[in-house]
Design a protein around this motif. Structure first.
Motif, PDB file in Angstrom:
ATOM      1  N   ARG A   1       0.624  -1.691  -0.066  1.00  0.00           N
ATOM      2  CA  ARG A   1       0.095   0.493   0.080  1.00  0.00           C
ATOM      3  C   ARG A   1       1.066   1.519   0.564  1.00  0.00           C
ATOM      4  O   ARG A   1       1.944   1.707   0.646  1.00  0.00           O
ATOM      5  CB  ARG A   1      -0.870  -0.471   1.402  1.00  0.00           C
ATOM      6  N   SER A   2       0.256   1.879  -0.497  1.00  0.00           N
ATOM      7  CA  SER A   2       1.192   3.425  -1.198  1.00  0.00           C
ATOM      8  C   SER A   2       1.059   4.375   0.328  1.00  0.00           C
ATOM      9  O   SER A   2      -0.071   4.269   1.222  1.00  0.00           O
ATOM     10  CB  SER A   2       1.056   4.094  -1.980  1.00  0.00           C
ATOM     11  N   VAL A   3       1.920   4.912   0.489  1.00  0.00           N
ATOM     12  CA  VAL A   3       1.866   5.892   1.721  1.00  0.00           C
ATOM     13  C   VAL A   3       2.263   6.955   1.685  1.00  0.00           C
ATOM     14  O   VAL A   3       2.634   7.799   2.193  1.00  0.00           O
ATOM     15  CB  VAL A   3       2.013   5.548   3.392  1.00  0.00           C
ATOM     16  N   GLY A   4       2.370   7.840   0.722  1.00  0.00           N
ATOM     17  CA  GLY A   4       2.803   8.754  -0.100  1.00  0.00           C
ATOM     18  C   GLY A   4       3.575   8.373  -1.277  1.00  0.00           C
ATOM     19  O   GLY A   4       4.137   6.884  -1.834  1.00  0.00           O
ATOM     20  N   VAL A   5       4.518  10.051  -1.236  1.00  0.00           N
ATOM     21  CA  VAL A   5       6.328   9.797  -1.757  1.00  0.00           C
ATOM     22  C   VAL A   5       6.641  10.885  -1.290  1.00  0.00           C
ATOM     23  O   VAL A   5       6.111  11.463  -0.035  1.00  0.00           O
ATOM     24  CB  VAL A   5       5.923  10.706  -3.368  1.00  0.00           C
ATOM     25  N   ALA A   6       7.849  11.025  -1.309  1.00  0.00           N
ATOM     26  CA  ALA A   6       9.022  11.549  -1.123  1.00  0.00           C
ATOM     27  C   ALA A   6       8.803  13.279  -1.493  1.00  0.00           C
ATOM     28  O   ALA A   6       8.188  13.203  -2.934  1.00  0.00           O
ATOM     29  CB  ALA A   6       9.948  11.170  -1.361  1.00  0.00           C
ATOM     30  N   GLU A   7       8.993  14.323  -0.603  1.00  0.00           N
ATOM     31  CA  GLU A   7       8.378  15.572  -0.986  1.00  0.00           C
ATOM     32  C   GLU A   7       9.679  15.456  -2.282  1.00  0.00           C
ATOM     33  O   GLU A   7       9.173  16.749  -2.585  1.00  0.00           O
ATOM     34  CB  GLU A   7       8.441  15.940  -0.265  1.00  0.00           C
ATOM     35  N   GLU A   8      10.522  15.599  -2.311  1.00  0.00           N
ATOM     36  CA  GLU A   8      11.373  15.567  -3.356  1.00  0.00           C
ATOM     37  C   GLU A   8      11.488  15.074  -4.503  1.00  0.00           C
ATOM     38  O   GLU A   8      11.671  14.233  -4.331  1.00  0.00           O
ATOM     39  CB  GLU A   8      13.231  16.035  -2.592  1.00  0.00           C
ATOM     40  N   THR A   9      12.072  15.727  -5.900  1.00  0.00           N
ATOM     41  CA  THR A   9      12.011  14.801  -6.741  1.00  0.00           C
ATOM     42  C   THR A   9      13.593  15.618  -7.384  1.00  0.00           C
ATOM     43  O   THR A   9      14.207  15.925  -7.132  1.00  0.00           O
ATOM     44  CB  THR A   9      11.285  14.719  -7.962  1.00  0.00           C
ATOM     45  N   PHE A  10      14.471  13.922  -8.519  1.00  0.00           N
ATOM     46  CA  PHE A  10      15.893  14.297  -8.347  1.00  0.00           C
ATOM     47  C   PHE A  10      15.588  14.623 -10.180  1.00  0.00           C
ATOM     48  O   PHE A  10      15.746  13.723 -10.564  1.00  0.00           O
ATOM     49  CB  PHE A  10      16.122  13.219  -7.507  1.00  0.00           C
ATOM     50  N   SER A  11      16.893  14.969 -10.862  1.00  0.00           N
ATOM     51  CA  SER A  11      17.647  15.036 -11.871  1.00  0.00           C
ATOM     52  C   SER A  11      18.157  13.672 -12.132  1.00  0.00           C
ATOM     53  O   SER A  11      18.186  13.559 -13.193  1.00  0.00           O
ATOM     54  CB  SER A  11      18.811  16.365 -11.607  1.00  0.00           C
ATOM     55  N   THR A  12      18.948  13.087 -10.980  1.00  0.00           N
ATOM     56  CA  THR A  12      19.625  11.999 -11.281  1.00  0.00           C
ATOM     57  C   THR A  12      19.289  10.086 -10.130  1.00  0.00           C
ATOM     58  O   THR A  12      18.631  10.834  -8.796  1.00  0.00           O
ATOM     59  CB  THR A  12      21.232  12.144 -11.591  1.00  0.00           C
ATOM     60  N   GLN A  13      19.279   9.151 -10.839  1.00  0.00           N
ATOM     61  CA  GLN A  13      19.691   8.392  -9.812  1.00  0.00           C
ATOM     62  C   GLN A  13      20.379   8.578  -9.119  1.00  0.00           C
ATOM     63  O   GLN A  13      20.186   8.277  -7.286  1.00  0.00           O
ATOM     64  CB  GLN A  13      19.846   6.849 -10.151  1.00  0.00           C
TER      65      GLN A  13
END
Length: 65
Positions: free
Chosen positions: A13-25
């Protein structure tokens, strides 16, 4: 594409996503290395690394038995 972490319970079950996104792995993985303890404290059991909408891998935040 933007890299991001989906946060899940052990049953998927998803409990959300990290607040940040990133340009690289590498940036996404560095963030996880700095924040996994806080995620565990918030009862997140596993994380899923996404490249846009593509699942790259999932990883438990629990220590192996």
């Amino acid at each position: 594409m933007a890299w991001s972490w989906r946060l899940e319970k052990a049953d998927g079950r998803s409990v959300g996503v990290a607040e940040e996104t990133f340009s690289t792995q590498a940036d996404a993985e560095s963030w996880l290395g700095e924040n996994w303890r806080g995620l565990r404290a918030d009862d997140v059991d596993k994380v899923v690394l996404l490249d846009g909408e593509t699942l790259v891998y999932e990883m438990s935040l629990h220590e192996p038995d």
